[in-house]
Design an enzyme around this catalytic site. Structure first.
Site, mmCIF file in Angstrom:
data_model
loop_
_atom_site.group_PDB
_atom_site.id
_atom_site.type_symbol
_atom_site.label_atom_id
_atom_site.label_comp_id
_atom_site.label_asym_id
_atom_site.label_seq_id
_atom_site.Cartn_x
_atom_site.Cartn_y
_atom_site.Cartn_z
ATOM 1 N N LYS A 126 -9.084 1.686 2.338
ATOM 2 C CA LYS A 126 -8.032 1.516 3.347
ATOM 3 C C LYS A 126 -8.109 2.551 4.464
ATOM 4 O O LYS A 126 -7.324 2.489 5.404
ATOM 5 C CB LYS A 126 -6.657 1.609 2.676
ATOM 6 C CG LYS A 126 -6.493 0.542 1.624
ATOM 7 C CD LYS A 126 -5.109 0.515 1.055
ATOM 8 C CE LYS A 126 -5.073 -0.410 -0.135
ATOM 9 N NZ LYS A 126 -3.778 -0.494 -0.761
ATOM 10 N N ASP A 147 -4.130 4.716 -1.181
ATOM 11 C CA ASP A 147 -4.447 4.203 -2.522
ATOM 12 C C ASP A 147 -5.537 3.144 -2.347
ATOM 13 O O ASP A 147 -6.056 2.973 -1.244
ATOM 14 C CB ASP A 147 -3.190 3.617 -3.180
ATOM 15 C CG ASP A 147 -2.818 2.269 -2.600
ATOM 16 O OD1 ASP A 147 -2.725 1.292 -3.355
ATOM 17 O OD2 ASP A 147 -2.635 2.189 -1.358
ATOM 18 N N SER A 168 1.109 -0.565 -5.037
ATOM 19 C CA SER A 168 0.020 0.402 -4.866
ATOM 20 C C SER A 168 -0.525 0.750 -6.230
ATOM 21 O O SER A 168 0.202 0.708 -7.231
ATOM 22 C CB SER A 168 0.526 1.681 -4.204
ATOM 23 O OG SER A 168 1.342 1.382 -3.123
ATOM 24 N N ASP A 181 5.282 2.671 -7.184
ATOM 25 C CA ASP A 181 5.326 1.435 -6.425
ATOM 26 C C ASP A 181 4.359 0.440 -7.052
ATOM 27 O O ASP A 181 3.200 0.763 -7.289
ATOM 28 C CB ASP A 181 4.933 1.711 -4.964
ATOM 29 C CG ASP A 181 4.830 0.432 -4.169
ATOM 30 O OD1 ASP A 181 3.873 0.301 -3.404
ATOM 31 O OD2 ASP A 181 5.709 -0.437 -4.315
ATOM 32 N N SER A 208 4.263 -0.186 1.299
ATOM 33 C CA SER A 208 5.359 -0.412 0.353
ATOM 34 C C SER A 208 5.663 0.850 -0.455
ATOM 35 O O SER A 208 6.775 1.037 -0.934
ATOM 36 C CB SER A 208 5.010 -1.566 -0.583
ATOM 37 O OG SER A 208 3.819 -1.281 -1.275
ATOM 38 N N ARG A 237 -5.444 -0.257 -3.945
ATOM 39 C CA ARG A 237 -5.143 -1.570 -4.522
ATOM 40 C C ARG A 237 -4.837 -2.587 -3.425
ATOM 41 O O ARG A 237 -4.027 -2.319 -2.540
ATOM 42 C CB ARG A 237 -3.937 -1.455 -5.465
ATOM 43 C CG ARG A 237 -3.420 -2.795 -5.972
ATOM 44 C CD ARG A 237 -2.188 -2.636 -6.815
ATOM 45 N NE ARG A 237 -2.515 -2.186 -8.166
ATOM 46 C CZ ARG A 237 -1.619 -2.001 -9.140
ATOM 47 N NH1 ARG A 237 -0.354 -2.217 -8.896
ATOM 48 N NH2 ARG A 237 -1.987 -1.601 -10.326
ATOM 49 N N GLY A 265 -0.488 -3.468 5.285
ATOM 50 C CA GLY A 265 -0.070 -4.778 5.783
ATOM 51 C C GLY A 265 -1.098 -5.821 5.401
ATOM 52 O O GLY A 265 -1.675 -5.769 4.331
ATOM 53 N N THR A 267 0.800 -1.228 0.000
ATOM 54 C CA THR A 267 0.000 0.000 0.000
ATOM 55 C C THR A 267 0.822 1.261 0.000
ATOM 56 O O THR A 267 2.018 1.235 0.239
ATOM 57 C CB THR A 267 -0.775 -0.039 1.325
ATOM 58 O OG1 THR A 267 -1.575 -1.180 1.297
ATOM 59 C CG2 THR A 267 -1.614 1.166 1.564
#
Lengths: 273, 223
Positions: A72, A56, A208, A205, A168, A58, A86, A40
């Site tokens: 999220k 985000d 994400s 990233d 991430s 995803r 996580g 994320t």
């Protein structure tokens, strides 16, 4: 919490009874079950009237996108929201649990919840699970003592910060914050900066992606801007479309009336009260 | 002391997806242009496709350093062939050369997942699909790489004949026209990009037919 009373070992401290069993199972070839990680980018910053949270949308399972538009930013209290990175199940469970605890606490005290209360409940839960509850959180809210922003790590440590990123994509987002953050941002500047940081995570990233969610919390008010930005539309839709031929063929239709097979007792036993 | 495992690996996976479809008189080979490592993008504009001979094009996903090395070996061998035989290698010949080159390194493989596409000696489209150590087969269509598991079932549904008895696999060139096949490839990549994090940015498509080679690009999601 009742859990403590049941499992507190006689000598005090932690109980490691299951470690030997887990090791034995791993040696026998039991693979630990795979779980949905959010991979994320989540961010938070403090601006002049409160806090702004961003995330985000995803959710990944290894290299595959499991959910292209998940949420999220979790509700904790009317004045407190929490972004989670996580393992998705862990972030959902822990935020739901603490949200319920905060509600009960509000009934008990008759007051608005404070961010530090949510913080303490989350960190003590995560610490007691020694990092096995893989939830990295960005907690933000405004209460009587002012605006607060905290990060909480899976092992239970916390930081109090003016701007924070986790997940991430945290490095991509933090690069934006470190370049452009300053104290006393206005609401529009803050939202723009948060969206920019999340976009940086989304495009740089691989864990994400998809859309940007934003939540603005001020004294006495909050705005949950779900899908504030949609920078990733599908690039190609075939005009003619595709059809999938029906390859299933009905070979035989047989109807078995069950009444013949089952003995139905009229006025049988009612369910026990 | 328990046996220690090596924690350095000579391989890395740079991700990406390759697809090839054979038609009656054309062949489409496509690959995305994203090169990644771990969760980071190295570049959005990397070509995984190389033209080995005038009628053979190879697309490879996997570890791009090994792919590069493989491409160089094949290009050199093709040049030697041209000097010795005074003609270009045919696609089936190149297919066998690729298989032998891969098996040559059976015990330290090229981490390269290849599809070879082109036109055979009769001018019909041909696609050859490989594993990392050189096992190959002529097929009507193939997908390799990180998005292959997402694309192959769709291609099976759209292209594969209902029964393998009616149409043996090696003769399965699709009856689709060139335009329809390109549309299919674009749809495959747009869909794979939605669900595979390693596929995206752009798709590069090469179309081989009797009049030569044509290259097309299409934008994909960049997240």
């Amino acid at each position: 919490m009742s859990r403590f009373e049941e499992s507190a070992p006689a000598r005090g401290g932690f109980s490691f009874d299951l470690c030997k069993r887990n090791e034995m199972l791993m040696q026998k070839g039991l693979k630990p079950s795979s779980y949905l990680k959010t991979g994320t980018t989540i961010v938070g910053l403090v601006f002049q009237d409160g806090v702004i949270l961003g995330a985000d949308t995803r959710a990944t399972e290894g290299p595959i996108v499991a959910d292209k538009n998940c949420e999220k930013i979790h509700y904790m209290a009317p004045n407190i929201y929490c972004c989670g990175a996580g393992t998705a199940a862990d972030t959902e469970a822990v935020t739901d649990m603490v949200s319920s605890q905060l509600k009960l606490h509000r009934f008990h005290t008759g007051r608005e919840s404070r961010v530090v209360t949510a913080l303490t409940l989350l960190k003590s839960h995560l610490f007691s699970y020694q990092g096995h509850v893989s939830a990295a959180l960005v907690l933000g809210g405004v209460d009587v003592t002012g605006p607060h922003l905290h990060t909480i790590y899976p092992h239970g440590s916390t930081d109090t910060l003016p701007f924070a990123t986790m997940g991430s994509g945290s490095l991509a987002a933090m690069a934006i914050f470190e370049s452009k953050y300053r104290e006393g941002l206005t609401r529009d500047e803050g939202v723009k900066l948060v969206a920019e940081a999340i976009c940086s995570g989304i495009f740089n990233d691989l864990g994400s992606g998809s859309n940007v969610d934003v939540c603005v919390i001020t004294k006495g008010n909050r705005e949950y801007l779900r899908n504030y930005m949609l920078p990733n539309p599908r690039t190609y839709v075939s005009e003619k479309g595709y059809s999938f031929s029906k390859k299933t063929e009905v070979l035989l239709t047989k109807i078995t009336p069950l009444r013949e097979l089952v003995e139905v007792i009229e006025g049988g036993d009612a369910m026990e009260e | 002391m328990p046996k220690q495992q090596a924690n350095w690996s000579p391989y890395d996976n740079n991700g990406g997806t390759c697809v090839a479809i054979a038609g009656a008189d054309y062949c489409v080979i496509a690959a995305d242009t994203r090169m990644s490592t771990g969760y980071s993008i190295l570049t959005r504009d990397y070509s995984k496709i190389i033209q080995l001979a005038d009628k053979s094009v190879m697309a490879s996903s996997g570890f791009q350093a090994d792919v590069r090395a493989l491409q160089k070996v094949l290009a050199a061998r093709h040049l030697l062939y041209q000097h010795q035989h005074n003609k270009q290698m045919s696609c089936p010949a190149m297919a066998q050369l690729l298989s032998n080159t891969l098996y040559f390194k059976r015990f330290f493989p090229y981490y390269s997942f290849n599809v070879l596409g082109g036109l055979d000696s009769e001018g019909k489209g041909c696609v050859f699909t490989y594993d990392a150590v050189g096992s190959y087969e002529r097929v009507g269509y193939s997908a390799q790489g990180s998005g292959a598991t997402l694309i192959t079932p769709f291609l099976d549904n759209q292209l594969k004949s209902p029964s393998p008895l009616l149409l043996p696999a090696k003769d399965a060139v699709t009856p689709l026209s060139e335009i329809e096949a390109i549309d299919l490839v674009k749809t495959c990549f747009a869909s794979a990009t939605e669900r595979d994090i390693y596929t995206g940015d752009k798709v590069e498509m090469l179309v081989l037919n009797a009049s030569g080679i044509r290259r097309e690009f299409m934008e994909l999601r960049k997240d």
